[in-house]
Design an enzyme around this catalytic site. Structure first.
Site, PDB file in Angstrom:
ATOM      1  N   CYS A  86     -75.343 -84.307 -52.669  1.00 19.08           N
ATOM      2  CA  CYS A  86     -76.180 -85.092 -53.587  1.00 19.08           C
ATOM      3  C   CYS A  86     -76.400 -84.335 -54.903  1.00 19.08           C
ATOM      4  O   CYS A  86     -75.484 -84.237 -55.712  1.00 19.08           O
ATOM      5  CB  CYS A  86     -77.494 -85.479 -52.908  1.00 19.08           C
ATOM      6  SG  CYS A  86     -78.351 -86.839 -53.732  1.00 19.08           S
ATOM      7  N   HIS A 176     -75.935 -88.026 -48.089  1.00 20.42           N
ATOM      8  CA  HIS A 176     -76.563 -86.962 -47.306  1.00 20.42           C
ATOM      9  C   HIS A 176     -75.953 -86.920 -45.901  1.00 20.42           C
ATOM     10  O   HIS A 176     -76.344 -87.685 -45.022  1.00 20.42           O
ATOM     11  CB  HIS A 176     -78.078 -87.185 -47.216  1.00 20.42           C
ATOM     12  CG  HIS A 176     -78.803 -86.866 -48.473  1.00 20.42           C
ATOM     13  ND1 HIS A 176     -79.277 -85.613 -48.766  1.00 20.42           N
ATOM     14  CD2 HIS A 176     -79.106 -87.649 -49.549  1.00 20.42           C
ATOM     15  CE1 HIS A 176     -79.860 -85.622 -49.964  1.00 20.42           C
ATOM     16  NE2 HIS A 176     -79.762 -86.849 -50.455  1.00 20.42           N
ATOM     17  N   GLU A 178     -76.446 -84.663 -43.720  1.00 24.88           N
ATOM     18  CA  GLU A 178     -77.343 -83.973 -42.784  1.00 24.88           C
ATOM     19  C   GLU A 178     -78.278 -84.913 -42.037  1.00 24.88           C
ATOM     20  O   GLU A 178     -78.850 -84.529 -41.010  1.00 24.88           O
ATOM     21  CB  GLU A 178     -78.162 -82.896 -43.516  1.00 24.88           C
ATOM     22  CG  GLU A 178     -79.205 -83.406 -44.491  1.00 24.88           C
ATOM     23  CD  GLU A 178     -78.682 -83.653 -45.894  1.00 24.88           C
ATOM     24  OE1 GLU A 178     -79.460 -83.515 -46.855  1.00 24.88           O
ATOM     25  OE2 GLU A 178     -77.490 -84.009 -46.034  1.00 24.88           O
TER      26      GLU A 178
END
Length: 520
Positions: A86, A176, A178
């Site tokens: 990002c 993202h 994660e």
């Protein structure tokens, strides 16, 4: 922080994202050691850790702002693999000759990528021409990429959603990976650390334990430590870890503030005295806490009163012991990010009862927080590593302010006793139904509302009790537990019949997105 470099480390540069620690979780889940450092000290962290790879986090900042965060040039001069996420992608582009702009269509939430070119990071995960869900959260976006980069995947609103410079092993994504809302994100991160950086997955919680014990010994030396032991999993694991490191230099203090669950203090003291060779003091300060809290209705005022009184009690007990140089507590990473920005940025303070920002100067003590980098589930793994029984490790979290924040509005001794009894019945029914381990956290709340009801032949005007139960992994997010109506009816009936002062029970079905509190 560690004093010596781990041989196979991933350095995560934190630009202020509230989910940076999730990147660390994904890396640790692959069996690879990592550390997070704020961007302000990233160069020092790089020199100290000598990492094998670098991940650049997201951020609420904009690369277009004057003075916005940047990655140190030493990272790009190192020849090591770099993964930008990002904002991490945007600063890679801004620093290496690309272009970032604002004013385009923003993306927040679910999006879908189209894979347009093969990439080493996709090995065994994505294939050419496939389509995949990801999670976006950005206002700015890349509009030109640096020399050497190629587009490998796009989304409808992000033409440079995934770019790569395979020669330099640079990878950068606008989404993202994660978060759980990117289903294949953890696999992409695993590919980066294993296949791109070539790091073996041989790091474990046993290794974390050894690292933490070593760090505690170096921090504490031969000085005295007092530990705030609540009997919860976090403080108990912290206490055992510190005891392993410094032995009799540790004194644990359980402060009974009158806001604990039914028989909680008695049971905790009994367990530790029977099974663990720790020096434990039980301080009954319930009159002191409740006396100052009585009639208080503002949640932030309650928290500040509780935090202040805790500090005062620890100060007094430390003096009785002849002084102490360190105060230990079981602060976890969700406490940190919900209390103060890791990078010192403008994040909202949510959990003000935690002393994560430091102790009052007058205490002349330092904090010892060996669990500060861990999530709740990781603490439970560490607890097993330390020999805590599963029955204890699986206990539901209970906050420092205790029943004070489960009793919205003005506090009184009468209301606390009503709530304590209702809460005990609720948990008893959960255990009888075999649901305790399926639920991450459950508790009763005494609402500041009274309703008219008819019980038997008499009219009542009593409190409403709310029941809450959530499922979660790490405490960062939570969803309500889906009880069947038979269970709720049974629990509600018992509470209404057995607890004088409650004539109605409701069930809370709200969820908890990142960075929120549940009841105040």
């Amino acid at each position: 922080m560690t004093q010596t470099a781990h041989p196979d480390t991933v350095l995560i540069v934190d630009f202020g994202s509230q989910v940076t620690q999730l990147i660390a979780r994904r890396v640790r889940e692959t069996g690879v050691y990592c550390e997070i450092v704020p961007f302000q000290s990233a160069e020092e962290g790089f020199q100290r850790l000598k990492p094998k790879a670098i991940i650049l986090s997201g951020s609420p900042a904009s690369t277009l702002d004057i003075g916005s965060p940047r990655a140190p040039q030493v990272i790009f001069d190192s020849g090591l693999p770099v993964f930008g996420i990002c904002y991490g992608q945007q600063t890679i582009c801004a620093q290496l000759g690309g272009k970032v702009e604002s004013g385009h269509h923003r993306e927040f939430g679910r999006a879908f990528l189209e894979v347009e070119k093969d990439c080493a990071l996709f090995d065994g995960v994505w294939s050419l021409g496939s389509r995949h869900q990801v999670w976006m959260s950005h206002g700015d976006r890349v509009t030109a990429i640096p020399e050497g980069f190629e587009v490998v995947a796009t989304s409808a609103n992000a033409p440079f959603a995934f770019i790569a410079d395979e020669k330099r092993k640079y990878y950068a994504v606008q989404f993202h990976p994660e978060v759980v809302h990117t289903p294949d994100g953890a696999k992409l991160i695993a590919n980066f650390v294993h296949k791109i950086a070539g790091i073996k997955g041989d790091w474990s919680m046993s290794a974390y334990r050894a690292k933490a014990v070593d760090a505690i010994r170096k921090q504490v030396g031969d000085k005295k430590v007092i530990c705030a032991l609540s009997g919860g999993v976090d403080s108990s694991v912290a206490a055992l870890l510190i005891h392993e490191a410094v032995g009799d230099q540790l004194t644990c203090i359980l402060v009974d503030h009158g806001l604990m669950r039914k028989d909680e203090a008695k049971n905790v003291v009994a367990m530790f005295q029977e099974h663990y060779n720790l020096h434990l003091l039980h301080v009954d300060a319930s009159d002191r806490f409740i006396g100052e809290l009585e009639g208080q209705s503002d949640p932030e005022t309650k928290r500040k009163i509780i935090g202040r009184l805790f500090i005062e009690v620890f100060e007094e007990e430390a003096k009785k012991l002849g002084g102490a140089d360190f105060l230990a507590q079981g602060t976890l990473y969700p406490d940190v990010i919900e209390s103060v920005s890791f990078t010192g940025g403008p994040s909202v303070t949510i959990k003000s009862h935690h002393n994560v920002g430091g102790l009052p100067d007058r205490m002349n003590m330092q904090l010892v927080e060996p669990l500060r980098e861990l999530f709740k589930d990781e603490v439970r793994v560490l607890g097993r590593e330390l020999g805590l029984p599963d029955s204890f490790i699986g206990r539901h979290p209970f906050p420092g302010p205790g029943l004070a924040i489960r009793c919205p509005g003005g506090i009184s001794r009468e209301k606390l006793e009503i709530l304590r009894e209702a809460d005990a019945i609720y948990l008893d029914e959960i255990r009888k139904a075999g649901l305790y381990d399926a639920i991450w956290q459950a508790f009763a709340v005494l609402l500041p509302v009274q309703t008219v009801g008819v019980m038997g032949d008499g009219r009542t005007y009593e409190f409403v009790c709310a029941l809450r139960a959530v499922t979660s992994v790490d405490g960062m997010t939570a969803d309500f537990y889906h009880y069947d109506m038979e269970f709720l009816g049974r629990a509600a009936t018992r509470i209404i019949n057995e607890v004088r002062g409650i004539n109605r029970v409701v069930y809370d079905v709200t969820s908890k997105p990142p960075g929120t509190i549940e009841w105040e």
